[in-house]
Design an enzyme around this catalytic site. Structure first.
Site, PDB file in Angstrom:
ATOM      1  N   ASP A 122       0.985  -1.132  -0.356  1.00  0.00           N
ATOM      2  CA  ASP A 122      -0.290   0.224  -0.026  1.00  0.00           C
ATOM      3  C   ASP A 122       0.887   0.969   0.397  1.00  0.00           C
ATOM      4  OD1 ASP A 122      -2.280   1.927   0.299  1.00  0.00           O
ATOM      5  OD2 ASP A 122      -3.087  -0.061   1.763  1.00  0.00           O
ATOM      6  N   ASP A 224      -2.432   4.992  -2.940  1.00  0.00           N
ATOM      7  CA  ASP A 224      -3.645   5.723  -1.929  1.00  0.00           C
ATOM      8  C   ASP A 224      -3.979   6.657  -2.221  1.00  0.00           C
ATOM      9  OD1 ASP A 224      -4.678   4.970   1.049  1.00  0.00           O
ATOM     10  OD2 ASP A 224      -3.693   7.008   1.156  1.00  0.00           O
ATOM     11  N   GLU A 278      -6.068   4.155  -6.213  1.00  0.00           N
ATOM     12  CA  GLU A 278      -7.524   4.365  -5.237  1.00  0.00           C
ATOM     13  C   GLU A 278      -7.456   6.038  -5.655  1.00  0.00           C
ATOM     14  OE1 GLU A 278      -9.479   5.040  -0.766  1.00  0.00           O
ATOM     15  OE2 GLU A 278      -7.467   5.493  -1.565  1.00  0.00           O
ATOM     16  N   HIS A 354     -11.331  -2.327   3.323  1.00  0.00           N
ATOM     17  CA  HIS A 354     -10.811  -1.425   5.044  1.00  0.00           C
ATOM     18  C   HIS A 354     -12.036  -0.231   5.315  1.00  0.00           C
ATOM     19  CE1 HIS A 354      -7.950   0.657   2.633  1.00  0.00           C
ATOM     20  NE2 HIS A 354      -8.347   1.544   3.433  1.00  0.00           N
ATOM     21  N   ASP A 355     -12.580   0.379   4.135  1.00  0.00           N
ATOM     22  CA  ASP A 355     -12.676   1.647   4.330  1.00  0.00           C
ATOM     23  C   ASP A 355     -14.417   1.739   4.269  1.00  0.00           C
ATOM     24  OD1 ASP A 355     -10.699   3.602   4.704  1.00  0.00           O
ATOM     25  OD2 ASP A 355     -10.184   3.486   2.345  1.00  0.00           O
TER      26      ASP A 355
END
Length: 583
Positions: A122, A224, A278, A354-355
């Site tokens: 990540d 990210d 993302e 995870h969000d």
């Protein structure tokens, strides 16, 4: 007549086929891959401190090999003060003590590769921690060589921030620092200052760090909020938000493609990687640039339209009072992205991370009666589309939202900040706000992985950092791995099918019966083969339209189904079935 395909060749040949593809240097190997996201803090604790760690991941790699996945996307394990669960990085080339050491990471990497599993890191480079050495130096003075590593702005004529941007975590996106007499931008927590990508020295530092990880042997990057790294000059205000703020406009900025192409040229193109960005705020047309077929930027992106609010129901408090898309809205959105990127870019297929809340709670039905059926149906709807599927830890078990009742049980900074802001400043009743957190709060996805029915679900023998979902005795890996009818086994078969069926990878997507209120139906067609996918998104029986029944009559094989036997004219509640058609 058609038959159900139960051929063991899927199990026997899978690893050999994937191994040979990788050895032969198959171009764009990630098209055939299935990615599994690990949130390390919640995956497996090996030392009883209540926090998941790298050694815990090492211990469970065989479980992931059994599932059949190809790539692990590992949420951040870098050194961090942990203000935002590791997305605030203080050293990109060290490991957070909670998770172990770099030696532990190397062991995970080596074993994963031995099992033919790749590791995708990540990459969080829109911002750092305010405890990163760059920022510590940056705030010492305007003359410091690191000052321009971050985005600083002078106060306006009234001594206030340069604009009214609202942080994604509530409150102003600007924080004043007395020592330099300026505000710094933090799109998220005030402990996450935004990097200044317009400074070539910042880009050089980032590319150097990425190269270091690639040389270590990692296999890719999930990037990210990468669509936010280029800011518009003058920091223009966005749409009005609550409490006098406006939305941030730092999406798809003017230099974003220049920076990604530079990253690709200097780092990504030199290795056989998987890359996914993302990209909040990016639409289908813009996505073609980020994930273009010429490979000059990224392999694919994450867009969030389908997991965002229903467009037909107004919201007043951002994501918090948003209802999910209806099935017709989801179908329209899926179809838009499938058609828009066909032949020119590549889709990421996901419904959990995870969000996000747990997909079976958000889009399916997590009741005892329908949880397993709807979890399998949702997986079918996603995995048979064109693109690379992503599975979030526990999704393959049908894990659900936690529905925690007390604010003291929550740990997520976004949820805690929103709870305070919505009650104190917007004057929403606490009970209502708690309902928002139960439905869509990020901690729903972050409760510990449910391994077995022992205390704390086998995650830890200590005190877990976040409460374990109370349904762990019924929903856990131990009771599913050897059950051929479990959600786990269903996901395992979906993965096997992707590895052995070219139509799932290359087939063109075409939606069917686009006005039907309950059934999501589509075909995938490649060469002389066609798949027919039918998914009932409702808890009621529904009649299959005649035009679809006619297609079913040409089927010679059922690839997968979530009921024991197929009915030719109806779909039962949350039924999913995939036919192979004579075409």
């Amino acid at each position: 007549m058609y038959h159900v395909n139960t051929d063991d060749k899927y199990n026997k040949s899978l690893r050999y086929q994937i191994k040979k593809r990788k050895e032969n240097g198959m171009e764009k190997w990630w098209k055939n891959a299935v990615v599994y996201q690990i949130y390390p803090r919640s995956f497996k604790d090996s030392n009883d401190d209540g926090i998941g760690d790298l050694e815990g991941i090492y211990e469970k790699l065989d479980y992931l090999a059994e599932l059949g996945i190809d790539v692990i996307w590992m949420s951040p394990v870098y050194k961090s003060p942990n203000d935002d669960n590791g997305y605030d990085i203080s050293d990109y080339q060290d490991i957070m003590e909670d998770f172990g050491t770099m030696k532990d990471f190397d062991r995970v990497l080596e074993k994963a590769h031995r099992l033919n599993i790749k590791i995708m890191m990540d990459l969080v480079v829109n911002h750092t921690s305010d405890e990163h050495q760059w920022f510590i130096e940056s705030k010492k003075s305007k003359q410091n060589q690191y000052h321009d590593y971050y985005i600083w702005a002078d106060p306006d004529s009234n001594g206030k921030p340069p604009n009214r941007w609202k942080s994604c975590f509530s409150g102003s996106a600007w924080e004043y620092v007395e020592s330099v007499g300026q505000y710094y931008l933090h799109s998220f927590s005030r402990k996450q200052p935004d990097l200044n990508w317009d400074n070539p020295k910042v880009r050089e530092e980032v590319f150097k760090m990425m190269t270091w990880w690639c040389d270590k042997g990692i296999d890719g990057f999930r990037m990210d909020v990468i669509s936010m790294i280029s800011k518009y000059p003058g920091f223009p205000d966005g749409e009005e938000a609550a409490n006098g703020y406006t939305e941030i406009t730092s999406f798809d900025g003017p230099n974003i493609h220049q920076y990604l192409q530079e990253m690709n040229k200097k780092v990504l193109s030199k290795y056989r990687l998987i890359t996914v960005g993302e990209c909040p705020g990016v639409n289908a047309e813009q996505a073609k640039k980020y994930a273009n077929i010429d490979g000059s930027e990224l392999d694919m992106i994450f867009q969030f339209e389908h997991v965002s609010a229903s467009p037909s129901i107004p919201t007043h408090y951002g994501k918090w009072d948003a209802l999910p898309m209806t099935m017709p809205e989801l179908r329209e959105n899926f179809t838009k992205w499938q058609n828009a990127l066909e032949g020119c870019a590549w889709n990421s297929l996901f419904q959990s991370n995870h969000d996000q809340p747990r997909c079976v709670s958000r889009f399916g039905n997590d009741s005892a009666q329908y949880r397993e059926l709807s979890a399998k149906m949702l997986a079918t709807a996603i995995h048979f589309q064109k693109g690379t599927p992503y599975i979030y830890q526990g999704e393959e078990l049908g894990m659900t939202n936690a529905y925690m009742d007390e604010i003291e049980d929550y740990r997520d900074i976004e949820s805690l900040d929103a709870y305070k802001d919505l009650i104190e400043n917007v004057h929403i009743p606490a009970e209502t706000v708690m309902g928002y957190l139960k439905a869509i709060g990020r901690d729903n996805a972050r409760t510990p992985m449910q391994w077995d029915d022992s205390e704390n679900a086998g995650f830890t023998t200590g005190t877990p950092w976040l409460k374990v979902n109370k349904n762990y005795k019924e929903i856990n890996a131990a009771c599913q791995v050897n059950d051929p009818n479990s959600v786990f086994s269903y996901y395992k078969k979906l993965i096997h099918l992707r590895h052995t069926n070219d139509v799932m990878v290359e087939g063109k997507f075409d939606v069917l019966i686009p006005e039907h209120p309950k059934i999501f139906a589509y075909t995938r067609t490649f060469n002389e083969k066609q798949l027919l996918i039918l998914c009932n998104y409702s808890d009621t029986e529904t009649i299959i339209p005649e035009e679809i029944q006619e297609k079913i009559s040409k089927a010679y094989c059922i690839l997968i189904q979530n009921y024991e036997k197929a009915e030719k004219t109806i779909l039962r509640p949350y039924e999913a079935i995939v036919y192979e058609i004579n075409y």
